[in-house]
Design a protein around this motif. Structure first.
Motif, PDB file in Angstrom:
ATOM      1  N   ILE A 169      64.445 -18.968  45.110  1.00 34.14           N
ATOM      2  CA  ILE A 169      63.865 -18.277  43.948  1.00 34.14           C
ATOM      3  C   ILE A 169      62.454 -17.803  44.309  1.00 34.14           C
ATOM      4  O   ILE A 169      62.069 -16.674  44.006  1.00 34.14           O
ATOM      5  N   ALA A 170      61.704 -18.649  45.007  1.00 39.26           N
ATOM      6  CA  ALA A 170      60.362 -18.242  45.450  1.00 39.26           C
ATOM      7  C   ALA A 170      60.461 -17.032  46.376  1.00 39.26           C
ATOM      8  O   ALA A 170      59.671 -16.078  46.251  1.00 39.26           O
ATOM      9  N   ASP A 171      61.446 -17.033  47.287  1.00 37.16           N
ATOM     10  CA  ASP A 171      61.638 -15.885  48.183  1.00 37.16           C
ATOM     11  C   ASP A 171      61.976 -14.623  47.376  1.00 37.16           C
ATOM     12  O   ASP A 171      61.475 -13.541  47.675  1.00 37.16           O
ATOM     13  N   ALA A 172      62.841 -14.777  46.382  1.00 37.20           N
ATOM     14  CA  ALA A 172      63.251 -13.613  45.580  1.00 37.20           C
ATOM     15  C   ALA A 172      62.066 -13.020  44.823  1.00 37.20           C
ATOM     16  O   ALA A 172      62.006 -11.819  44.579  1.00 37.20           O
ATOM     17  N   VAL A 173      61.095 -13.888  44.459  1.00 38.09           N
ATOM     18  CA  VAL A 173      59.916 -13.422  43.721  1.00 38.09           C
ATOM     19  C   VAL A 173      58.869 -12.836  44.672  1.00 38.09           C
ATOM     20  O   VAL A 173      58.248 -11.821  44.365  1.00 38.09           O
ATOM     21  N   ARG A 174      58.678 -13.480  45.825  1.00 41.76           N
ATOM     22  CA  ARG A 174      57.524 -13.146  46.669  1.00 41.76           C
ATOM     23  C   ARG A 174      57.844 -12.303  47.888  1.00 41.76           C
ATOM     24  O   ARG A 174      56.948 -11.737  48.500  1.00 41.76           O
ATOM     25  N   ASN A 175      59.098 -12.285  48.292  1.00 43.49           N
ATOM     26  CA  ASN A 175      59.450 -11.626  49.541  1.00 43.49           C
ATOM     27  C   ASN A 175      60.359 -10.428  49.240  1.00 43.49           C
ATOM     28  O   ASN A 175      61.553 -10.594  48.983  1.00 43.49           O
ATOM     29  N   PRO A 176      59.784  -9.209  49.278  1.00 40.94           N
ATOM     30  CA  PRO A 176      60.567  -8.023  48.896  1.00 40.94           C
ATOM     31  C   PRO A 176      61.817  -7.838  49.751  1.00 40.94           C
ATOM     32  O   PRO A 176      62.835  -7.345  49.260  1.00 40.94           O
ATOM     33  N   GLU A 177      61.753  -8.265  51.020  1.00 38.56           N
ATOM     34  CA  GLU A 177      62.908  -8.114  51.907  1.00 38.56           C
ATOM     35  C   GLU A 177      64.062  -9.022  51.430  1.00 38.56           C
ATOM     36  O   GLU A 177      65.220  -8.601  51.389  1.00 38.56           O
TER      37      GLU A 177
END
Ligand SMILES: [Fe+2]
Ligand SMILES: [Fe+2]
Length: 257
Positions: A169-177
């Protein structure tokens, strides 16, 4: 956590832990049957929820971890069923019934809801596996020794599922790729949180539940429904806020208070 031989809290504190169903007072037996039955129902139901998304995660790691999560849930369900069968005919009937049920027939509402997207899948792990972790953590060193022994592995499995969800979830929020790979549209993460959050809070059960109070008194669970829900909220609300997500109002969409 190591498992002690004595009951650690409640009215049986200091006595030797319960090893077999024959040793159980009738009320203790009923409360425990209900507790393990409810937990088992969530394990099999979540396998069904995960199934359409297995091998569809955006990265190889997602695919393998999600398959592992589904395998852990099935394995936990079979452990629960083995314990239910040790209760005799009523426990065995309960286990058989749980193994037959399909989506829409499961005991707890959150487990009758399909995963709609990959974001929805990881939001479930983030919110609902964290619920599972709190539930299981409350049963570490439970007064029923076979159950306490199972907790030494199950608790860590749930932590693994919940932390995978939190990380993605953190990746989905912070990492556009990652968001692109996961096909996440703006607002999808918040929508998924809004979907699961009230169901997660409901899953802790009624605050004034008698079974919950008895489970604490009999040393089966360390905390009651209301206290567990409060601990969970403190934890997840801080995580949501740190990610810049909105914490849904506590009473929105709730069915069980
Ligand atoms: Fe589980
Ligand atoms: Fe899990």
């Amino acid at each position: 956590m190591s498992v002690s031989r004595a009951v650690e809290w409640g009215v049986l504190q200091g006595m030797r832990k319960v090893e077999t169903v024959e040793q159980m007072p009738e009320e203790y037996r009923q409360v425990l049957l209900k507790l393990i039955g409810a937990l088992a129902s969530t394990e099999f139901a979540s396998v069904e929820q995960h199934q359409p998304w297995i091998n569809r995660g955006p990265t190889p790691e997602d695919r393998y971890i999600q398959a592992q999560i589904a395998a852990d849930e099935a394995h936990q369900g079979f452990i629960d069923c083995r314990l239910l069968r040790s209760f005799g005919p009523d426990g065995a009937a309960l286990a058989d019934d749980l193994l037959r049920r399909k989506m829409g027939e499961h005991q707890l509402d959150a487990f009758n809801v399909p995963f709609e997207s990959w974001i929805d899948t990881i939001a479930f792990c983030f919110t609902m596996d964290l619920v599972a972790w709190y539930h299981l953590r409350a049963m570490e060193n439970s007064s029923f020794a076979p159950w306490a022994r199972e907790m030494t592995s199950m608790v860590h499995e749930e932590k693994f599922h919940a932390s995978f969800g939190a990380r993605r979830i953190a990746d989905a929020v912070r990492n556009p790729e990652y968001a692109r790979l996961a096909e996440a549209a703006p607002g999808d993460v918040q929508r998924a949180i809004d979907k699961w959050y009230p169901r997660a809070l409901d899953t802790f059960g009624k605050s004034d539940s008698r079974a919950s109070q008895l489970a604490v008194a009999y040393g089966l669970r360390r905390w009651g429904n209301a206290e567990l829900r409060r601990m969970y909220r403190e934890d997840i609300d801080a995580q949501l806020t740190a990610l810049g997500l909105t914490v849904p109002p506590e009473d929105r969409g709730r069915k069980i208070l």
